[in-house]
Design a protein around this motif. Structure first.
Motif, PDB file in Angstrom:
ATOM      1  N   ALA A 189      72.840  21.085 104.382  1.00  0.00           N
ATOM      2  CA  ALA A 189      73.852  22.514 105.138  1.00  0.00           C
ATOM      3  C   ALA A 189      74.526  23.243 103.935  1.00  0.00           C
ATOM      4  O   ALA A 189      73.919  23.535 103.636  1.00  0.00           O
ATOM      5  N   TYR A 190      74.201  22.079 102.885  1.00  0.00           N
ATOM      6  CA  TYR A 190      75.259  23.253 100.955  1.00  0.00           C
ATOM      7  C   TYR A 190      73.702  23.864 100.822  1.00  0.00           C
ATOM      8  O   TYR A 190      73.498  24.570  99.822  1.00  0.00           O
ATOM      9  N   GLY A 191      72.760  22.790 100.365  1.00  0.00           N
ATOM     10  CA  GLY A 191      71.854  22.167  99.605  1.00  0.00           C
ATOM     11  C   GLY A 191      70.675  23.445 100.239  1.00  0.00           C
ATOM     12  O   GLY A 191      70.201  24.745  99.645  1.00  0.00           O
TER      13      GLY A 191
ATOM     14  N   LEU B  85      76.300   4.129 108.489  1.00  0.00           N
ATOM     15  CA  LEU B  85      76.031   6.055 108.841  1.00  0.00           C
ATOM     16  C   LEU B  85      77.298   7.486 107.856  1.00  0.00           C
ATOM     17  O   LEU B  85      76.449   8.045 108.067  1.00  0.00           O
ATOM     18  N   PHE B  86      77.819   6.676 107.530  1.00  0.00           N
ATOM     19  CA  PHE B  86      78.575   8.322 106.828  1.00  0.00           C
ATOM     20  C   PHE B  86      78.000   8.451 106.291  1.00  0.00           C
ATOM     21  O   PHE B  86      78.283   9.622 105.034  1.00  0.00           O
ATOM     22  N   VAL B  87      76.953   7.701 104.908  1.00  0.00           N
ATOM     23  CA  VAL B  87      76.426   7.679 103.156  1.00  0.00           C
ATOM     24  C   VAL B  87      75.896   8.923 104.049  1.00  0.00           C
ATOM     25  O   VAL B  87      75.101  10.168 103.674  1.00  0.00           O
ATOM     26  N   VAL B  88      75.261   8.624 105.220  1.00  0.00           N
ATOM     27  CA  VAL B  88      73.237   8.866 105.675  1.00  0.00           C
ATOM     28  C   VAL B  88      74.296  10.951 106.206  1.00  0.00           C
ATOM     29  O   VAL B  88      73.233  11.514 105.282  1.00  0.00           O
ATOM     30  N   LEU B  89      74.859  11.311 106.644  1.00  0.00           N
ATOM     31  CA  LEU B  89      75.856  11.821 107.101  1.00  0.00           C
ATOM     32  C   LEU B  89      76.153  13.312 105.404  1.00  0.00           C
ATOM     33  O   LEU B  89      76.325  13.853 105.679  1.00  0.00           O
ATOM     34  N   VAL B  90      76.749  12.218 104.879  1.00  0.00           N
ATOM     35  CA  VAL B  90      77.237  13.716 103.532  1.00  0.00           C
ATOM     36  C   VAL B  90      76.395  13.390 102.762  1.00  0.00           C
ATOM     37  O   VAL B  90      76.214  15.301 102.286  1.00  0.00           O
ATOM     38  N   ILE B  91      75.170  13.086 102.825  1.00  0.00           N
ATOM     39  CA  ILE B  91      73.832  13.011 101.785  1.00  0.00           C
ATOM     40  C   ILE B  91      73.241  14.254 103.160  1.00  0.00           C
ATOM     41  O   ILE B  91      72.762  14.909 102.453  1.00  0.00           O
ATOM     42  N   GLY B  92      73.294  14.574 104.306  1.00  0.00           N
ATOM     43  CA  GLY B  92      72.178  14.846 104.935  1.00  0.00           C
ATOM     44  C   GLY B  92      73.206  16.453 104.857  1.00  0.00           C
ATOM     45  O   GLY B  92      72.808  17.660 104.755  1.00  0.00           O
TER      46      GLY B  92
ATOM     47  N   ILE C 178      82.435   9.931 115.860  1.00  0.00           N
ATOM     48  CA  ILE C 178      83.654  10.252 114.536  1.00  0.00           C
ATOM     49  C   ILE C 178      83.403  10.561 112.662  1.00  0.00           C
ATOM     50  O   ILE C 178      84.397  11.945 113.277  1.00  0.00           O
ATOM     51  N   PHE C 179      82.588   9.767 112.956  1.00  0.00           N
ATOM     52  CA  PHE C 179      82.505  10.045 111.651  1.00  0.00           C
ATOM     53  C   PHE C 179      82.040  11.682 111.248  1.00  0.00           C
ATOM     54  O   PHE C 179      81.711  12.594 110.336  1.00  0.00           O
ATOM     55  N   ALA C 180      80.587  12.102 112.282  1.00  0.00           N
ATOM     56  CA  ALA C 180      80.221  13.381 112.125  1.00  0.00           C
ATOM     57  C   ALA C 180      81.429  14.444 112.460  1.00  0.00           C
ATOM     58  O   ALA C 180      80.949  15.556 111.608  1.00  0.00           O
ATOM     59  N   GLU C 181      81.685  14.181 113.236  1.00  0.00           N
ATOM     60  CA  GLU C 181      83.168  15.094 113.313  1.00  0.00           C
ATOM     61  C   GLU C 181      84.252  15.663 111.780  1.00  0.00           C
ATOM     62  O   GLU C 181      84.218  16.270 111.731  1.00  0.00           O
ATOM     63  N   MET C 182      84.314  14.199 111.804  1.00  0.00           N
ATOM     64  CA  MET C 182      84.586  14.266 109.890  1.00  0.00           C
ATOM     65  C   MET C 182      84.095  14.588 108.943  1.00  0.00           C
ATOM     66  O   MET C 182      84.628  15.183 108.614  1.00  0.00           O
ATOM     67  N   ILE C 183      83.155  14.373 109.338  1.00  0.00           N
ATOM     68  CA  ILE C 183      82.475  15.063 107.643  1.00  0.00           C
ATOM     69  C   ILE C 183      81.947  16.493 107.988  1.00  0.00           C
ATOM     70  O   ILE C 183      81.798  17.066 106.866  1.00  0.00           O
ATOM     71  N   PHE C 184      81.694  16.951 109.533  1.00  0.00           N
ATOM     72  CA  PHE C 184      80.669  18.302 109.737  1.00  0.00           C
ATOM     73  C   PHE C 184      81.936  19.056 110.037  1.00  0.00           C
ATOM     74  O   PHE C 184      82.147  19.906 110.825  1.00  0.00           O
ATOM     75  N   SER C 185      83.388  18.532 109.556  1.00  0.00           N
ATOM     76  CA  SER C 185      84.142  19.277 110.416  1.00  0.00           C
ATOM     77  C   SER C 185      84.387  20.123 111.854  1.00  0.00           C
ATOM     78  O   SER C 185      84.244  21.354 111.781  1.00  0.00           O
ATOM     79  N   TYR C 186      83.894  19.092 112.705  1.00  0.00           N
ATOM     80  CA  TYR C 186      83.369  19.937 113.699  1.00  0.00           C
ATOM     81  C   TYR C 186      84.480  19.465 114.408  1.00  0.00           C
ATOM     82  O   TYR C 186      85.205  18.095 114.711  1.00  0.00           O
ATOM     83  N   PRO C 187      84.953  20.127 115.412  1.00  0.00           N
ATOM     84  CA  PRO C 187      86.278  20.206 116.184  1.00  0.00           C
ATOM     85  C   PRO C 187      86.718  19.255 117.316  1.00  0.00           C
ATOM     86  O   PRO C 187      86.466  20.272 118.228  1.00  0.00           O
TER      87      PRO C 187
END
Ligand code: ADP
Ligand code: ADP
Ligand code: MG
Ligand code: MG
Lengths: 319, 324, 339
Positions: A156-158, A144-151, A260-269
């Protein structure tokens, strides 16, 4: 049935006590203390010693535990060492954020998973079924975290379609703008987590539909002259959705993991991010409270599942 | 001395409920059952589903803990909890189940399945063990090619015969067969029953033969006990039960057996409906206020009936007349 | 025999049903021909796997057309059921043909109340409104011998006993007063006393509605108690067909005779039971020509069998497959049983 539910809740109390004890002791057993790293390296050991004493960190563990429990019942969950804020306050903000994201994920999981599972089961071993199963295998295979990072990288960035951090834009004022802003922030992480967490729902529902299709009561319904379309509606879907409905409670735990992954990668508080930070900084008060909350949610999820099952399944309804 | 004696056996299952999950009531699965089996003899235990047949069997071999009562094998009490006693008993009493597929370990080869009881009780080397297993397979009409196959490769009848082979492996004195042929077709059933009889003749084994099929029991058992709601309502020889049934329940059961007699089927049906009517109207007379059968009363040397007190009294007065 | 057989209701002509197993089709039912008359009970009897249920579901059109090939003709009141589409067939199922299944627990939807499950069949075949349907449910429950219909109608299947559930299934099957009732092992899962009651209920309904009943069972006793005519099936074929009286008192086919001989009830207690040699072949191993029963009576010379066994009418209405019945006899005093 109410008796059963009440009894189940009673049983939860000792479970929670044991959970809290374990968590508390484990948190204490972690190496390091909350002050060494975070305080100015030049601050002298005596100062740290003083801080530790003031915060009661030299007391025997059971004393600390007892203090903590007493405070807990006064609604005082302690103060975060890291944020220097009452844990209650922290939780209020973070909790709300997490709740939004969590609800969004669960809804999307079912919105995506239910039709796919039903469709795959109905068209067992036909092309749509193969495609849907390929999708579930893919989501299972990629972490999942790979997906989130790529996503986040692409969307978002791209492509700049979604924000890269935060839970709400500070400029959003008024009801609709803030609702929209919240949604804008959770849409991407929420969708990604949901898309990659449906595998259980899809596979479970698919096999339920297939089982139901070959069941004797469907044969009876066929022998009654009920058209297949109606049999799907009145017998197969209904009966296969039942275990899935009960599954809703359990899915809370699963959603928390992904969140938890999503919040970490998306800095979601949210609470997930809070939790990760708390572990980093050995923020015991926060860790204990959060683990306790997660444990509590977990137990509630199981209870919820049992209640749903008891409500919808007549075989369980009578005791 | 009888080979097996079951005395006042009771197995009650608690029904729990209420807030603290306290025992509210008991299922009287077996409630005061008495019988004995002689060496080389077959006792048929008959009753509708839920009457307590399987529970009785399980209580005898110790799979279910009796609430009260005792079981004696050759005069020795089995319900005592001594280790050695238990091992000896397990060896002397073997069991065959109805559902052979689930009672045979699906991941074990037939060789291991049959050898298992041998390994537990006899110290044989590999060759001796194999010879013994082959002999056992031969007894139930299976060839050496069966050795290395898995249970699911066999048909229902073959699996049931494997169950028989395993049960006789340790030269038991008693085999408890719980509905051994209920899942089988007629011709396959005949085969299994024949093997069971053959083994009985050869090894002088006793059977507790449990079935809901009175036809099969009639063929297999020389003594029969009819179980209803955990109590024996009537017991006696085959002749006592089939030709001189006295308890209303026995008569109703017998009347319900379909007969291969096309010409007289209307007569048979009328008879059955008559007994059914009698059962409906006089049922209360034959059971106490809790719906349980009365204690057994001896009506002849071999014949016992759970008669209500008023009828029992009458019968003991003219016992000579009833005896035949 | 107490029923007056009426006009021909169903005409099964050369029906074969083949299942797709690993890409190839194998006949589970081969060239079955049967007539059924109004108001009669025809029993189809045979050991498990001989194709009884397959024949029944072929009449009902319940097979998945992608996995099953049904050929031949099934004329029901002048219409060939096999030529109908699934939608057209739905007008027959439940309406003109009712079906009762073996396992009364799994045949009912565990999540629906009894009442809804009975009403469902009326929803699709009648114009009755809810109230009329309810009244009919009560009537039906009475008819199948349920004493407190209002209460039972409100229950879920798991709250009922096995005999009760089977009565519900019967109520569903007869709700629209079908002309044909197919009962597939309706009493196999029940105790003998309950079995007798269920068979009585079926008979009573027949006396009232005059429908034809196809009773499928492996229990020869049940057949002898209830059937007007009997069809004995072996390995997908009918091997003997005749009135119950003929088939039981003067059985001709070796299979019929063997079955009767292996019944424990008939034997003296001390004898071994008769065992039929060998086993029923699986679908894949079914011989494609010759007498399918021949391997099980190996002592009968090959010349006694027909090359392609057909049904022979011995007396009006009494048919036997193959000529081997003429020479067949049981081997003299087989000692013990052979595997
Ligand atoms: N482990 C158990 N717990 C509670 N009740 C049981 C248990 N085993 C059997 N019973 C009940 O005991 C009665 C007798 O069961 P059983 O001995 O299996 O009957 P039979 O073998 O004659 O069909 C039934 O009412 C059954 O529901
Ligand atoms: N859907 C199916 N696919 C493949 N084989 C089947 C299927 N249904 C039944 N069979 C086979 O067809 C044969 C006849 O089965 P069935 O009609 O159920 O027999 P019966 O009802 O007489 O016991 C059996 O060998 C069975 O294994
Ligand atoms: Mg049992
Ligand atoms: Mg069948």
């Amino acid at each position: 049935m109410w008796k059963t539910i009440f009894r189940r809740i009673l049983i939860m109390i000792p479970e929670l006590i044991i959970l809290s004890l374990i968590v508390f002791i484990l948190a204490k057993a972690m190496p390091g203390d909350p002050f060494t790293g975070s305080i100015n390296p030049r601050s002298n050991p005596a100062q740290i010693h003083h801080l530790m004493q003031v915060n009661g960190l030299y007391d025997p563990w059971y004393q600390q535990y007892w203090n903590w429990v007493v405070h807990l019942f006064h609604g005082d969950l302690g103060t975060s060492y890291e944020y220097q804020e009452p844990v209650t306050t922290l939780l209020m903000q973070r909790g709300a954020n997490t709740l939004w994201l969590g609800i969004f994920i669960v809804i999307m999981m079912y919105v995506i998973g239910l039709p796919l599972g039903i469709y795959a089961g109905r068209h067992e071993n036909k092309l749509p079924d193969h495609i849907i199963r390929a999708y579930t295998y893919i989501t299972m295979a990629i972490p999942l975290f790979v997906v989130l990072v790529i996503g986040i990288w692409i969307f978002a960035y791209g492509l700049n379609l979604f924000p890269t951090s935060g839970s709400i834009s500070p400029t959003a004022n008024g009801f609709w703008p803030s609702v929209f802003s919240r949604f804008y922030h959770i849409a991407l992480p929420g969708m990604l987590v949901a898309l990659f967490s449906t595998v259980n729902i899809v596979q479970y529902l698919r096999s339920e539909v297939i089982d139901a299709k070959h069941s004797d009561y469907v044969k009876t319904a066929r022998a009654k002259g009920v058209p297949m379309k109606e049999i799907y509606r009145h017998h197969i879907f209904r009966n296969s959705l039942l275990p899935i409905a009960a599954f809703a409670g359990y899915s809370i735990t699963g959603v928390l993991d992904g969140q938890i992954f999503a919040e970490m990668i998306f800095s979601y508080p949210g609470m997930g991010l809070l939790f990760l930070n708390a572990i980093n900084y050995r923020d015991y008060t926060v860790i204990t409270v959060l683990v306790l909350i997660f444990g509590f949610l977990n137990l509630m999820g199981t209870l919820l599942s049992d209640i749903i099952l008891a409500v919808v399944d007549p075989r369980v309804r009578v005791e | 001395m009888s080979l097996l004696e079951v005395k006042d056996l009771e197995v009650h299952f608690p029904i729990r409920g209420g807030f603290f999950n306290r025992v509210k009531d008991n299922v009287l699965a077996v409630d005061g059952v008495n019988f004995s089996i002689e060496q080389g003899e077959t006792l048929g235990l008959v009753g509708e589903s839920g009457s307590g047949k399987s529970t009785t069997a399980k209580a005898i071999i110790g799979l279910e803990k009796p609430t009260a009562g005792s079981v004696f094998l050759e005069g020795k009490k089995l319900t005592k909890k001594s280790r050695r006693n238990k091992a000896e008993m397990v060896r002397a009493i073997q069991m065959i189940f109805q559902d052979s597929l689930s009672s045979l370990n699906p991941r074990k080869r037939i060789e291991d399945i049959i050898a298992e009881p041998l390994r537990n009780f006899e110290k044989l080397n590999k060759d001796q063990e194999k010879i013994r297993v082959l002999q056992l397979l031969d007894i139930v009409g299976l060839g050496p090619d069966a050795l290395y196959k898995y249970p699911r490769r066999f048909s229902g009848g073959q699996r049931q015969r494997i169950g028989v082979a395993r049960a006789v492996a340790t030269n038991p004195k008693l085999i408890i067969a719980d509905e051994p042929v209920s899942a089988l077709d007629l011709s396959v059933q005949a085969q299994v029953l024949n093997f069971m009889k053959k083994i009985q003749r050869e090894f002088d084994i006793s059977y507790l033969f449990i079935s809901h099929d009175l036809g099969v029991v009639r063929h297999m058992a020389n003594k029969i006990a009819i179980l209803h709601r955990g109590r024996i309502v009537e017991s006696g020889t085959r002749d006592d039960i089939f030709n001189h049934p006295q308890h209303i329940y026995t008569r109703r059961l017998l009347a319900a057996i379909p007969q291969i007699d096309v010409e007289n089927r209307d007569k048979h049906k009328a008879e059955r409906l008559k007994i059914e009517h009698e059962y409906q109207t006089e049922q209360s007379k034959y059971y106490d206020q809790n719906g349980m059968a009365f204690p057994l009363v001896q009506v002849s040397d071999t014949h016992f009936v759970a008669l209500p007190p008023e009828l029992a009294h009458q019968d003991s007065n003219n016992e000579g007349a009833v005896k035949n | 025999m107490n029923n007056q057989p009426g006009d021909k209701l169903l005409e099964i002509q050369d029906v074969s049903t083949a299942f797709n197993i690993d890409g190839k089709y194998y006949d589970a039912v081969s060239d079955v021909s049967l007539d059924l008359y109004k108001n009669e009970t025809l029993a189809i009897v045979g050991e498990s796997g001989c194709g009884k249920s397959t024949l029944a579901t072929s009449i009902m059109g319940l097979h998945d057309p992608n996995e099953t090939k049904v050929s031949g003709k099934i004329n029901f009141e002048g219409t060939d059921l096999l030529s109908l589409t699934d939608d057209e067939m739905n007008k027959y199922r439940g309406q003109k043909i009712g079906m009762i299944f073996q396992d009364p627990l799994s045949a009912l939807n565990p999540l629906k109340r009894v009442e809804d499950q009975i009403q469902e069949v009326m929803v699709y075949h009648t114009k009755m409104d809810e109230k009329q349907r309810h009244a009919r449910v009560m009537e039906l429950l009475n008819q199948v011998g349920i004493e407190k219909p209002e209460r039972i109608a409100h229950e879920f299947p798991h709250e009922l006993s096995g005999g009760m559930r089977q009565r519900i299934i019967i109520a569903i099957a007869i709700a629209c007063k079908p002309d044909l009732l197919i009962a597939d092992e309706p009493t196999t899962a029940l105790d003998v006393t309950i079995q007798a009651q269920i068979l009585d209920v079926l008979k009573d309904i027949q006396n009232e509605n005059h429908e034809a009943i196809i009773l499928i069972t492996h229990d020869l006793g049940v057949v002898a108690e209830t059937a007007d005519r009997v069809a004995v099936m072996y390995a997908g074929q009918i091997v003997e067909l005749g009135s119950a009286l003929k088939v039981f008192h003067n059985p001709k086919h070796p299979y019929t005779r063997s079955l009767l001989r292996s019944m424990p009830q008939r034997n003296s207690e001390n004898d071994d039971l008769y065992v039929i040699n060998g086993t029923v072949p699986s679908l894949q191993k079914m011989p494609t020509h010759g007498d399918r029963f021949a391997p099980r009576i190996p002592w009968v010379p090959a010349s006694a069998h027909e090359e392609n066994p057909v049904m022979h009418e011995l007396e009006p209405g009494h048919f036997v497959r193959c000529t081997c019945y003429k020479v067949f006899d049981f081997p003299a005093e087989k000692e013990g049983a052979k595997a």
